[in-house]
Design an enzyme around this catalytic site. Structure first.
Site, PDB file in Angstrom:
ATOM      1  CG  ASP A   1      -3.763  50.133   6.936  1.00  7.23           C
ATOM      2  OD1 ASP A   1      -3.088  51.075   6.497  1.00  7.23           O
ATOM      3  OD2 ASP A   1      -3.883  49.045   6.331  1.00  7.23           O
TER       4      ASP A   1
ATOM      5  CG  ASP B   1      -0.040  53.217   1.459  1.00  2.00           C
ATOM      6  OD1 ASP B   1       1.038  53.202   0.847  1.00  2.00           O
ATOM      7  OD2 ASP B   1      -1.086  52.783   0.985  1.00  2.00           O
TER       8      ASP B   1
HETATM    9  N1  GLY Z   1      -3.526  52.493   2.042  1.00  2.89           N
HETATM   10  C1  GLY Z   1      -3.994  51.714   0.972  1.00  2.89           C
HETATM   11  C2  GLY Z   1      -4.285  52.486  -0.232  1.00  2.89           C
HETATM   12  O1  GLY Z   1      -3.991  53.661  -0.333  1.00  2.89           O
HETATM   13  O2  GLY Z   1      -4.864  51.891  -1.144  1.00  2.89           O
END
Ligand code: GLY
Length: 412
Positions: free
Chosen positions: A119, A184
């Site tokens: 992330d 994501d």
């Molecule tokens: N990237 C984690 C979410 O969208 O919850």
């Protein structure tokens, strides 16, 4: 006489047009100004609650007592609050917001060597990326290149992807994910593409392109709905399992996952000009739009409670099948469509984006001033599968709402 009448008629038509355009522009400006006014008011309250950044107090959501819930810097969301402060600076030009944005952004610097999950793009590009765009300093370039290096350490030549998470088990408690890659992850690629431009090192750009191509092949179904998680075999490079972690069931479409993909491929097209990415973004967006309710705010998962869609035994989705909306997915797609409309102007994405923004800014989704733990938007869903953040505000919903507002302001 006839000729003169014709001239009067034409002049009248032009005048009517000019008045209509000016009324629209005025209406747009009023809408934007009112939302900026609200967002600045709400965020000033938020800053009074948080105080200065401590490394542990990044706004995330609202707890059961309607109070602010924060996270530490190693979670995936600390970059969004600094990012929102940058958008408030962009939207107002007021240096108060720049000072706050700098303070909160600088508090994340240590993350530049962080490699524990994928992330880093969310964490550092929403903060430092906006900092570099709006108030550049030489150290921001160095930090972002270092971040790209850290994120690249999770890339594998065999799978041609960046590993999203370290080892974990699927909800069925049997399947093991040694190399899970989630949709994501498309959002972390923008930082890699930026780092290549900043450093001249094409390695980061190549990784981003490989990752986007592998995701395109493995996470997208024939109808352009998406799987959330694909687990890869690092020996053969093949996909082993396709599943969900935050959606309703393994074969369903989690709306925020679809949102990340629409945004991600739109950005990939901007950065590469590859028409395959544009085509992909358009088809993903069309699937999403086809499954929306009248107010254009999606259900948290498009297939919740439908026949043929069954959650795995350990997911809280087995117990909670309410058809809640997810304003965070709506804000992400709204922002993405403001960009996509420029590349696919024939597909009415601009109209959709404006309607989505107005729906989010309506009293159904925008909080009253001083309420909602001082977040802007209500009614998002973090993860029903994990029984967390159900029908709550979320910091990233606010971030993409402000980004969409800023993109609307800059769109004709
Ligand atoms: N990237 C984690 C979410 O969208 O919850």
């Amino acid at each position: 006489m006839k000729k003169q009448m014709e001239i009067y008629r034409k002049t009248f038509a032009v005048l009517c047009c000019a008045i209509a355009i000016s009324a629209c522009t005025n209406e747009k400006n009023l809408f934007i100004a009112e939302n900026i006014n609200f967002a600045t008011g709400q965020t000033k309250h938020m800053l009074q609650t948080t105080g200065d950044p401590t490394g542990k107090n990044y706004p995330r959501t609202m707890n059961g007592n309607n109070r602010l819930a924060t996270t530490g810097k190693y979670d995936w969301t600390p970059g969004f609050f600094p990012g929102s402060l940058w958008y408030l600076y962009e939207l107002t030009g007021d240096t108060l917001w720049r000072h706050e944005a700098e303070k909160w952004t600088h508090s994340l610097e240590q993350l530049k060597t962080f490699t524990e999950h994928h992330d880093l793009g969310f964490m550092m590009y929403c903060s430092y990326g906006n900092a570099l765009r709006l108030a550049p300093k030489p150290e921001y370039t160095t930090i972002l290149i270092q971040c790209a290096e850290s994120l690249s350490s999770r890339y594998n030549e065999k799978t041609k992807t960046i590993k999203s998470w370290n080892y974990r088990k699927a909800w069925n408690d049997t399947t093991e994910w040694f190399y899970p890659v989630i949709v994501d992850n498309m959002m972390n690629l923008e930082m890699l593409l930026a780092a290549s431009k900043l450093s001249g090192n094409t390695k980061y750009r190549n990784i981003a392109i490989q990752h986007a191509n592998t995701t395109l092949k493995n996470h997208i179904r024939e109808d352009y709905s998406t799987y959330h998680v694909v687990n890869f075999d690092t020996i053969t490079g093949e996909a082993l399992n396709k599943a969900t972690c935050q959606g309703f069931s393994d074969n369903s479409t989690w709306s925020r996952g679809q949102a990340w993909m629409i945004y991600g491929y739109t950005m990939m097209y901007r950065e590469t000009n590859d028409p395959v990415y544009l085509d992909t973004a358009v088809r993903l967006a069309d699937f999403y739009l086809k499954h929306l309710p009248g107010d254009l705010i999606p259900l948290w998962d498009f297939n919740v409670g439908q026949p043929g869609y069954v959650p795995e035994k350990n997911s809280y989705a087995t117990q909670f099948q309410e058809k809640l909306r997810d304003a965070s997915a709506a804000a992400i797609v709204c922002s993405a469509l403001f960009e996509l409309q420029a590349y696919a102007p024939d597909r009415s994405y601009r109209d959709y984006a404006v309607k989505m923004l107005r729906s989010l800014a309506s009293p159904d989704y925008r909080a009253p001033l001083g309420e909602n733990a001082n977040f802007i938007l209500m009614h998002s869903v973090g993860s029903i599968a994990h029984k967390t953040e159900i029908d709550k505000p979320l910091v990233y919903a606010d971030y993409y709402f402000l980004e969409a507002l800023s993109r609307y302001k800059n769109t004709k």
